[in-house]
Scaffold this motif. Structure first.
Motif, PDB file in Angstrom:
ATOM      1  N   ALA A 270       0.766  -1.155   0.078  1.00 48.56           N
ATOM      2  CA  ALA A 270       0.033   0.041   0.126  1.00 48.56           C
ATOM      3  C   ALA A 270       0.916   1.324   0.001  1.00 48.56           C
ATOM      4  CB  ALA A 270      -0.894   0.122   1.292  1.00 48.56           C
ATOM      5  N   PHE A 271       2.081   1.029   0.636  1.00 46.09           N
ATOM      6  CA  PHE A 271       2.881   2.337   0.594  1.00 46.09           C
ATOM      7  C   PHE A 271       4.069   2.232  -0.610  1.00 46.09           C
ATOM      8  CE2 PHE A 271       1.299   1.475   4.960  1.00 46.09           C
ATOM      9  CZ  PHE A 271       0.924   2.577   5.248  1.00 46.09           C
ATOM     10  N   SER A 272       4.638   0.971  -0.745  1.00 49.92           N
ATOM     11  CA  SER A 272       5.831   0.750  -1.868  1.00 49.92           C
ATOM     12  C   SER A 272       5.310   0.731  -3.354  1.00 49.92           C
ATOM     13  CB  SER A 272       6.765  -0.167  -1.299  1.00 49.92           C
ATOM     14  OG  SER A 272       5.878  -1.277  -1.365  1.00 49.92           O
ATOM     15  N   GLY A 273       3.989   0.145  -3.342  1.00 49.80           N
ATOM     16  CA  GLY A 273       3.574  -0.108  -4.599  1.00 49.80           C
ATOM     17  C   GLY A 273       4.557  -1.359  -5.339  1.00 49.80           C
ATOM     18  N   ARG A 274       5.289  -2.307  -4.820  1.00 52.30           N
ATOM     19  CA  ARG A 274       5.908  -3.301  -5.094  1.00 52.30           C
ATOM     20  C   ARG A 274       5.419  -4.642  -5.127  1.00 52.30           C
ATOM     21  NH1 ARG A 274      11.605  -2.994  -2.440  1.00 52.30           N
ATOM     22  NH2 ARG A 274      10.319  -2.423  -0.618  1.00 52.30           N
ATOM     23  N   PHE A 275       5.586  -5.237  -6.065  1.00 55.68           N
ATOM     24  CA  PHE A 275       5.400  -6.845  -6.255  1.00 55.68           C
ATOM     25  C   PHE A 275       6.277  -7.554  -6.871  1.00 55.68           C
ATOM     26  CE2 PHE A 275       3.513  -4.833 -10.035  1.00 55.68           C
ATOM     27  CZ  PHE A 275       3.506  -5.908 -10.729  1.00 55.68           C
ATOM     28  N   TYR A 276       6.062  -8.881  -6.939  1.00 57.54           N
ATOM     29  CA  TYR A 276       7.019  -9.747  -7.464  1.00 57.54           C
ATOM     30  C   TYR A 276       6.409 -11.025  -8.174  1.00 57.54           C
ATOM     31  CZ  TYR A 276       9.681  -7.331  -3.922  1.00 57.54           C
ATOM     32  OH  TYR A 276      10.409  -6.190  -3.272  1.00 57.54           O
ATOM     33  N   VAL A 277       7.121 -11.264  -9.239  1.00 60.87           N
ATOM     34  CA  VAL A 277       6.568 -12.431 -10.170  1.00 60.87           C
ATOM     35  C   VAL A 277       7.699 -13.154 -10.369  1.00 60.87           C
ATOM     36  CG1 VAL A 277       4.817 -10.915 -11.268  1.00 60.87           C
ATOM     37  CG2 VAL A 277       7.210 -11.168 -12.214  1.00 60.87           C
ATOM     38  N   TYR A 278       7.181 -14.410 -10.423  1.00 66.24           N
ATOM     39  CA  TYR A 278       8.327 -15.612 -10.844  1.00 66.24           C
ATOM     40  C   TYR A 278       7.971 -16.173 -12.307  1.00 66.24           C
ATOM     41  CZ  TYR A 278      10.275 -20.118 -10.238  1.00 66.24           C
ATOM     42  OH  TYR A 278      11.231 -21.538 -10.215  1.00 66.24           O
ATOM     43  N   TYR A 279       8.797 -16.144 -13.191  1.00 70.05           N
ATOM     44  CA  TYR A 279       8.136 -16.930 -14.489  1.00 70.05           C
ATOM     45  C   TYR A 279       9.470 -17.303 -15.228  1.00 70.05           C
ATOM     46  CZ  TYR A 279      10.441 -12.474 -16.534  1.00 70.05           C
ATOM     47  OH  TYR A 279      11.311 -11.371 -16.666  1.00 70.05           O
ATOM     48  N   SER A 280       8.950 -18.255 -16.149  1.00 70.37           N
ATOM     49  CA  SER A 280       9.958 -18.948 -16.991  1.00 70.37           C
ATOM     50  C   SER A 280      10.616 -17.949 -18.170  1.00 70.37           C
ATOM     51  CB  SER A 280       9.688 -20.175 -17.615  1.00 70.37           C
ATOM     52  OG  SER A 280       9.002 -21.040 -16.681  1.00 70.37           O
ATOM     53  N   ALA A 281      11.915 -18.050 -18.327  1.00 66.44           N
ATOM     54  CA  ALA A 281      12.189 -17.267 -19.616  1.00 66.44           C
ATOM     55  C   ALA A 281      13.138 -18.035 -20.551  1.00 66.44           C
ATOM     56  CB  ALA A 281      12.914 -16.116 -18.968  1.00 66.44           C
ATOM     57  N   SER A 282      13.519 -17.592 -21.671  1.00 71.44           N
ATOM     58  CA  SER A 282      14.657 -18.325 -22.355  1.00 71.44           C
ATOM     59  C   SER A 282      15.715 -17.050 -22.422  1.00 71.44           C
ATOM     60  CB  SER A 282      14.095 -18.618 -23.590  1.00 71.44           C
ATOM     61  OG  SER A 282      15.161 -19.204 -24.509  1.00 71.44           O
ATOM     62  N   GLU A 283      17.029 -17.593 -22.391  1.00 75.85           N
ATOM     63  CA  GLU A 283      17.996 -16.654 -22.410  1.00 75.85           C
ATOM     64  C   GLU A 283      19.312 -17.222 -23.599  1.00 75.85           C
ATOM     65  OE1 GLU A 283      19.824 -15.610 -18.773  1.00 75.85           O
ATOM     66  OE2 GLU A 283      18.203 -14.416 -17.973  1.00 75.85           O
ATOM     67  N   GLN A 284      20.050 -16.305 -24.183  1.00 74.62           N
ATOM     68  CA  GLN A 284      21.111 -17.234 -24.848  1.00 74.62           C
ATOM     69  C   GLN A 284      22.277 -16.832 -24.265  1.00 74.62           C
ATOM     70  OE1 GLN A 284      21.042 -18.156 -28.053  1.00 74.62           O
ATOM     71  NE2 GLN A 284      18.586 -18.071 -27.917  1.00 74.62           N
ATOM     72  N   ARG A 285      22.803 -18.096 -24.124  1.00 74.06           N
ATOM     73  CA  ARG A 285      24.106 -18.410 -23.390  1.00 74.06           C
ATOM     74  C   ARG A 285      25.120 -19.030 -24.363  1.00 74.06           C
ATOM     75  NH1 ARG A 285      22.418 -19.429 -16.840  1.00 74.06           N
ATOM     76  NH2 ARG A 285      21.147 -17.571 -16.919  1.00 74.06           N
ATOM     77  N   LYS A 286      26.179 -18.649 -24.555  1.00 71.00           N
ATOM     78  CA  LYS A 286      27.298 -19.283 -25.626  1.00 71.00           C
ATOM     79  C   LYS A 286      26.495 -19.773 -26.731  1.00 71.00           C
ATOM     80  CE  LYS A 286      30.071 -20.731 -21.685  1.00 71.00           C
ATOM     81  NZ  LYS A 286      30.852 -21.734 -20.872  1.00 71.00           N
ATOM     82  N   GLY A 287      25.547 -18.897 -27.468  1.00 71.43           N
ATOM     83  CA  GLY A 287      25.160 -19.351 -28.529  1.00 71.43           C
ATOM     84  C   GLY A 287      24.011 -20.184 -28.443  1.00 71.43           C
ATOM     85  N   GLN A 288      23.589 -20.842 -27.297  1.00 73.82           N
ATOM     86  CA  GLN A 288      22.471 -21.752 -27.131  1.00 73.82           C
ATOM     87  C   GLN A 288      21.326 -21.023 -26.259  1.00 73.82           C
ATOM     88  OE1 GLN A 288      24.137 -25.179 -25.385  1.00 73.82           O
ATOM     89  NE2 GLN A 288      24.666 -25.995 -27.523  1.00 73.82           N
ATOM     90  N   SER A 289      19.912 -21.649 -26.487  1.00 79.83           N
ATOM     91  CA  SER A 289      19.034 -21.127 -25.865  1.00 79.83           C
ATOM     92  C   SER A 289      19.050 -22.007 -24.566  1.00 79.83           C
ATOM     93  CB  SER A 289      17.592 -21.331 -26.557  1.00 79.83           C
ATOM     94  OG  SER A 289      16.511 -20.766 -25.925  1.00 79.83           O
ATOM     95  N   VAL A 290      18.740 -20.994 -23.228  1.00 81.94           N
ATOM     96  CA  VAL A 290      18.777 -21.846 -22.105  1.00 81.94           C
ATOM     97  C   VAL A 290      17.318 -21.501 -21.358  1.00 81.94           C
ATOM     98  CG1 VAL A 290      19.944 -22.158 -19.793  1.00 81.94           C
ATOM     99  CG2 VAL A 290      21.175 -21.664 -21.822  1.00 81.94           C
ATOM    100  N   HIS A 291      16.793 -22.530 -20.681  1.00 82.18           N
ATOM    101  CA  HIS A 291      15.595 -22.335 -20.077  1.00 82.18           C
ATOM    102  C   HIS A 291      15.854 -21.513 -18.475  1.00 82.18           C
ATOM    103  CE1 HIS A 291      12.353 -24.196 -17.350  1.00 82.18           C
ATOM    104  NE2 HIS A 291      11.928 -23.198 -17.830  1.00 82.18           N
ATOM    105  N   VAL A 292      15.328 -20.762 -18.092  1.00 80.16           N
ATOM    106  CA  VAL A 292      15.706 -20.408 -17.053  1.00 80.16           C
ATOM    107  C   VAL A 292      14.410 -19.684 -16.056  1.00 80.16           C
ATOM    108  CG1 VAL A 292      18.142 -19.148 -17.508  1.00 80.16           C
ATOM    109  CG2 VAL A 292      16.018 -17.647 -17.258  1.00 80.16           C
ATOM    110  N   SER A 293      14.564 -19.811 -14.710  1.00 82.79           N
ATOM    111  CA  SER A 293      13.562 -19.211 -13.919  1.00 82.79           C
ATOM    112  C   SER A 293      13.893 -17.954 -13.631  1.00 82.79           C
ATOM    113  CB  SER A 293      13.122 -20.129 -12.743  1.00 82.79           C
ATOM    114  OG  SER A 293      12.435 -21.256 -13.121  1.00 82.79           O
TER     115      SER A 293
END
Length: 220
Positions: free
Chosen positions: A119-142
């Motif tokens: 109510a004072f900070s307006g902050r909230f948090y989400v957890y989601y799956s994402a895909s990142e490129q690492r060393k030329g490969q797609s990596v599944h991350v949380s």
């Protein structure tokens, strides 16, 4: 269902734990609950329709009576206290969320928690799956990210406000956890899952029983 017998047959329930006396079964002894309705059964009424794989429904603790519903595809919607589902999303991060339309898909937007002083900070948090490129490969991350609500629009979050606070590579596409909770001390608890079910590739002691890996921790 026409009667109790057909209902019990459909759900394969035994005779001691079934409609309409579902609250009297031995499996839930001690729960302080009362049935409602003329038949003495638990009555459920729909309060929102048209949602796509809702995985989380929680409040912000701000006294507004709103319910925030997270859809697996990466959209969070607002259900007002009068059961009106707002057409505009509270937050849409679907372009960043790694998921699919496959039956049984376990990746996506999986967790949502509001700061204890939202109510004072307006902050909230989400957890989601994402895909990142690492060393030329797609990596599944949380990924766990912090967002902030817009100052003059309480039902709209600021998409550019995202601040990533944790990214961890997931060994498989299953059992990725996702629950976010704040404890009584104000710590954000992050449930990461057990790393998948293929023990031949990812040994049990490597992902669960090894205290040196973050996969062994259920809170941060």
């Amino acid at each position: 269902m026409a009667d109790a017998k057909s209902f019990c047959s459909a759900v394969a329930a035994d005779d001691t734990y079934c409609y309409p006396d579902i609250l009297n079964g031995p499996q839930i002894d001690g729960i302080d609950a009362q049935p409602e309705g003329e038949l003495g059964c638990i009555c459920a009424l729909p309060v929102a329709v048209g949602l796509r794989n809702p995985v989380v429904a929680t409040h912000a603790g701000d006294g507004s009576g709103r319910l925030f519903i997270a859809e697996q595809i990466g959209v969070i919607k607002v259900l007002l206290a009068n059961n009106t589902l707002l057409p505009e999303p509270f937050l849409d991060i679907s372009s960043s969320v790694f998921t699919s339309n496959h039956i049984g898909e376990e990746r996506g937007l999986l967790g949502l928690a509001f700061h204890p002083k939202y109510a004072f900070s307006g902050r909230f948090y989400v957890y989601y799956s994402a895909s990142e490129q690492r060393k030329g490969q797609s990596v599944h991350v949380s990924r766990v990210s912090e967002f902030v609500v817009q100052a003059n629009a309480p039902n709209r979050a600021s998409r550019p406000s995202e601040r990533v606070i944790l990214t961890i590579e997931q060994p498989q596409l299953l059992r990725n956890g996702g629950q976010l909770l704040f404890d009584n001390h104000g710590f954000l608890l992050i449930f990461l899952g057990d790393g998948g079910e293929d023990r031949q590739i990812h040994a049990l002691d490597r992902w669960i029983c090894n205290p040196s890996t973050i996969m062994a921790l259920h809170c941060v």
